[in-house]
Motif scaffolding. Structure first.
Motif, short mmCIF file in Angstrom:
data_model
loop_
_atom_site.label_atom_id
_atom_site.label_comp_id
_atom_site.label_asym_id
_atom_site.label_seq_id
_atom_site.Cartn_x
_atom_site.Cartn_y
_atom_site.Cartn_z
N PHE A 161 0.84 -1.20 0.00
CA PHE A 161 0.00 0.00 0.00
C PHE A 161 0.87 1.25 0.00
O PHE A 161 1.93 1.27 0.66
N PRO A 162 0.44 2.29 -0.71
CA PRO A 162 1.23 3.53 -0.78
C PRO A 162 1.03 4.38 0.48
O PRO A 162 0.14 4.11 1.29
N ASP A 163 1.83 5.43 0.60
CA ASP A 163 1.67 6.37 1.72
C ASP A 163 0.56 7.37 1.45
O ASP A 163 -0.10 7.84 2.37
N LYS A 164 0.41 7.71 0.18
CA LYS A 164 -0.57 8.74 -0.19
C LYS A 164 -1.29 8.30 -1.46
O LYS A 164 -0.75 7.52 -2.24
N ILE A 165 -2.49 8.82 -1.64
CA ILE A 165 -3.14 8.67 -2.94
C ILE A 165 -3.65 10.03 -3.41
O ILE A 165 -3.89 10.94 -2.60
N ARG A 166 -3.79 10.12 -4.72
CA ARG A 166 -4.34 11.34 -5.32
C ARG A 166 -5.78 11.04 -5.72
O ARG A 166 -6.05 10.07 -6.44
N VAL A 167 -6.67 11.89 -5.22
CA VAL A 167 -8.10 11.69 -5.44
C VAL A 167 -8.68 12.91 -6.14
O VAL A 167 -8.28 14.04 -5.85
N HIS A 168 -9.58 12.67 -7.08
CA HIS A 168 -10.33 13.77 -7.70
C HIS A 168 -11.74 13.74 -7.13
O HIS A 168 -12.55 12.89 -7.51
N ARG A 169 -11.98 14.65 -6.19
CA ARG A 169 -13.23 14.65 -5.42
C ARG A 169 -14.30 15.44 -6.18
O ARG A 169 -14.10 16.60 -6.52
N HIS A 170 -15.44 14.78 -6.41
CA HIS A 170 -16.55 15.43 -7.12
C HIS A 170 -17.04 16.66 -6.37
O HIS A 170 -17.29 16.60 -5.17
N VAL A 171 -17.17 17.77 -7.08
CA VAL A 171 -17.72 18.99 -6.48
C VAL A 171 -19.10 19.28 -7.07
O VAL A 171 -20.08 19.46 -6.33
N LYS A 172 -19.19 19.29 -8.38
CA LYS A 172 -20.48 19.56 -9.02
C LYS A 172 -20.41 19.18 -10.49
O LYS A 172 -19.32 19.03 -11.06
N SER A 173 -21.59 19.04 -11.10
CA SER A 173 -21.66 18.82 -12.54
C SER A 173 -22.25 20.07 -13.17
O SER A 173 -23.05 20.76 -12.56
N ILE A 174 -21.84 20.35 -14.40
CA ILE A 174 -22.42 21.49 -15.11
C ILE A 174 -23.08 21.00 -16.39
O ILE A 174 -22.68 20.01 -16.99
N ASP A 175 -24.12 21.72 -16.79
CA ASP A 175 -24.90 21.38 -17.98
C ASP A 175 -24.34 22.12 -19.19
O ASP A 175 -23.55 23.07 -19.06
N TYR A 176 -24.73 21.69 -20.37
CA TYR A 176 -24.48 22.45 -21.59
C TYR A 176 -25.30 23.75 -21.52
O TYR A 176 -26.40 23.74 -20.94
N PRO A 177 -24.82 24.83 -22.12
CA PRO A 177 -25.66 26.02 -22.24
C PRO A 177 -26.91 25.66 -23.05
O PRO A 177 -26.80 25.00 -24.09
N ARG A 178 -28.06 26.02 -22.56
CA ARG A 178 -29.31 25.66 -23.24
C ARG A 178 -30.19 26.89 -23.44
O ARG A 178 -30.10 27.86 -22.68
N THR A 179 -31.04 26.82 -24.45
CA THR A 179 -32.04 27.87 -24.65
C THR A 179 -33.15 27.67 -23.62
O THR A 179 -33.18 26.66 -22.91
N VAL A 180 -34.08 28.64 -23.59
CA VAL A 180 -35.21 28.49 -22.66
C VAL A 180 -36.03 27.25 -22.98
O VAL A 180 -36.71 26.71 -22.09
N ASP A 181 -35.96 26.78 -24.22
CA ASP A 181 -36.70 25.56 -24.59
C ASP A 181 -35.94 24.28 -24.21
O ASP A 181 -36.42 23.19 -24.48
N GLY A 182 -34.75 24.45 -23.64
CA GLY A 182 -34.00 23.28 -23.22
C GLY A 182 -33.07 22.72 -24.28
O GLY A 182 -32.42 21.71 -24.06
N GLU A 183 -33.01 23.39 -25.43
CA GLU A 183 -32.11 22.90 -26.48
C GLU A 183 -30.67 23.32 -26.21
O GLU A 183 -30.41 24.44 -25.77
N ILE A 184 -29.75 22.42 -26.50
CA ILE A 184 -28.32 22.72 -26.33
C ILE A 184 -27.92 23.79 -27.34
O ILE A 184 -28.14 23.61 -28.54
N GLU A 185 -27.36 24.90 -26.86
CA GLU A 185 -27.01 25.96 -27.81
C GLU A 185 -25.50 26.20 -27.92
O GLU A 185 -25.06 27.12 -28.61
N ALA A 186 -24.73 25.37 -27.26
CA ALA A 186 -23.28 25.46 -27.42
C ALA A 186 -22.69 24.09 -27.11
O ALA A 186 -23.27 23.31 -26.34
N PHE A 187 -21.55 23.80 -27.73
CA PHE A 187 -20.92 22.51 -27.51
C PHE A 187 -19.59 22.71 -26.80
O PHE A 187 -19.11 23.85 -26.67
N VAL A 188 -19.00 21.64 -26.33
CA VAL A 188 -17.74 21.74 -25.60
C VAL A 188 -16.67 22.35 -26.51
O VAL A 188 -16.51 21.92 -27.67
N HIS A 189 -15.98 23.33 -26.00
CA HIS A 189 -14.96 24.04 -26.79
C HIS A 189 -13.87 23.06 -27.23
O HIS A 189 -13.47 22.18 -26.45
#
Lengths: 306, 306
Positions: B203-231
């Motif tokens: 077993f190691p002395d330390k581990i590196r963890v990526h701790r979940h903070v939040k998820s983000i949505d695609y930018p959407r119009t008021v109708d819920g349509e995706i209006e931008a894609f991942v850069h």
């Protein structure tokens, strides 16, 4: 209804899980300024809206194999895609209410096809457009012909029509690169169309064509299960020639299945996800250089009534 | 039924369109010699065979969100995946007919996650296994926690369990690289398990963890349509930190939406096709280094009754 000038049909989402061009077409409908149409008359439509909504290739049957006389004329056939094919022809077909003379069908693929052109058979006007696009920016041309298992492609129902096929990209995923490639292809097509319109189009002397010879299936067990996958050295190598002895498939135990044949082929549509159900692991083509024919040029000018 | 030694459950095809691990598991069932189990007791199962048959993520609901007490105990609920969850627990759960103590759930993603480990919450035995795998070969760890919208993961129903998530790969496509990555991960996991069995695990002395903070949505119009894609500069950049002002999304008119925030996050699951319906464009994590805890070690030994 007689149109003042020829109209071009841009169709996306003919397969509902190929969402990049559909997204772009929908954006284009809302924001006409994002793609310059050079004063041309264009019609933009989603081929299979129900399948797009469900993010599936199709609901009942493949829309891009549904444009066959015997299917379209069979009144007993009420499959969604057959009815949609009839509807598209009624509205935008060459004799439709809002008649279009050229159809550009926008697709994406999980294969590493880059931005490529697919033409069906050797219709002169299709070859004229393909020549313009290839000489302008080098898009490779896949000539699909002589394949009794694959018929009824959408664009064949228009006097002139071709598929623009872009990949690799997963199904159901918006990808920046693919959206930009699609936009670029549309811009270039429209620019070339503009040049045709003003008789300033520049046709090349020769074109390079990848002529369909045959498709091959994944190695399967007697039960029909896939027992080997595309070899890592072949995956992503669309448009690269394959010669006798080259690795083709790999089995789970590490054993390699090699290509055997005295002829050199150029594989395309390597490992396209949607073709598993069609028993196609990839298609083999012959790379050929063809002289440009003046007949192609006159054919496209005739269709455009120029 | 009392088992002579602890059993490990390998499950693939929990999502029916993630076919690489399913294919490998099916091959492994037919040809046990392709993966060495180091004399361990292993059970191999396809999580969602009906969805796999249809090459869909699920039929009625996401199997990997179905392991929640209130769903499993609701006798009125006859959804396919809920019934399948009950069946898997009845057969292979910690108190099942063929009881397993550790579950390894094999997934693939369209995101560029490489070979990565997902743990849910901070269960000591999970962290022990994750530590062994990371110190052995460097797999990054995504710690999913504190997300009220995402619950009922399969492995949480076993005393110890984690997800191995591999990508990028399209859904529904066998890919040589992903199959080999999956096989490598299984081999290494089984080797480490063998070392635990003989008390030679390091077993190691330390581990590196990526701790979940939040998820983000695609930018959407008021109708819920995706209006931008991942850069394009963010696409494929899973595990790379994002800072204030960095390009995040791109709209069809070319305008850039930038990340705004004073904190640095590390995005994961960027543009995963299956998460569009969950309104997740990517998840933001914090990269943290944790001291290895002796409690983790004793927890895994306790579960393995060693």
């Amino acid at each position: 209804m007689l149109m003042s000038k020829p109209q071009v049909l841009f169709i996306a989402g003919t397969h509902g899980n190929e969402i990049n061009a559909s997204w772009l077409i929908n954006q284009w409908i809302k924001k006409p300024e994002i793609i310059n149409v050079n004063d041309f008359e264009v019609v933009k439509v989603i081929g299979n809206p129900e399948a797009l909504h469900n993010c599936k290739r199709y609901l009942d049957c493949d829309l891009n194999r549904s444009f066959r006389e015997e299917l379209l004329n069979d009144d007993q056939l009420a499959l969604y895609e057959i009815e949609r094919a009839r509807e598209l022809l009624l509205n935008f077909g060459p004799k439709g209410l809002n008649a279009c003379q050229i159809a550009i069908d926008l697709h994406s693929t999980t294969s590493s096809m880059g931005t490529s052109i697919v033409v069906y058979g050797r219709r002169p006007a299709d070859l004229a457009i393909a020549s313009l696009l290839q000489s302008r920016i080098g898009f490779p041309i896949y000539l699909h012909e002589g394949d009794d298992n694959q018929k009824g492609f959408l664009v064949e129902s228009w006097p002139c029509g071709l598929v623009i096929e872009i990949g690799p990209v997963p199904q159901g995923l918006l990808n920046a690169k693919v959206i930009n490639q699609t936009k670029l292809a549309l811009n270039i097509f429209l620019e070339e169309l503009g040049k045709l319109n003003t008789k300033k189009a520049f046709f090349p002397d020769k074109i390079r064509v990848h002529r369909h010879v045959k498709s091959i299936d994944y190695p399967r067990t007697v039960d029909g299960e896939i027992e080997a996958f595309v070899h890592p050295s072949r995956q992503g190598s669309d448009w690269h020639p394959i010669e006798n002895g080259a690795p083709l498939f790999l089995k789970s135990d590490g054993s390699v299945i090699r290509f055997e044949g005295s002829e050199t082929f150029v594989p395309v549509f390597i490992n396209e996800a949607a073709y598993m159900e069609k028993n196609i692991a990839m298609s083999f083509t012959k790379r050929e250089t063809w002289e440009f024919s003046k007949d192609w040029e006159s054919a496209i000018y005739s269709i455009l009534s120029l």
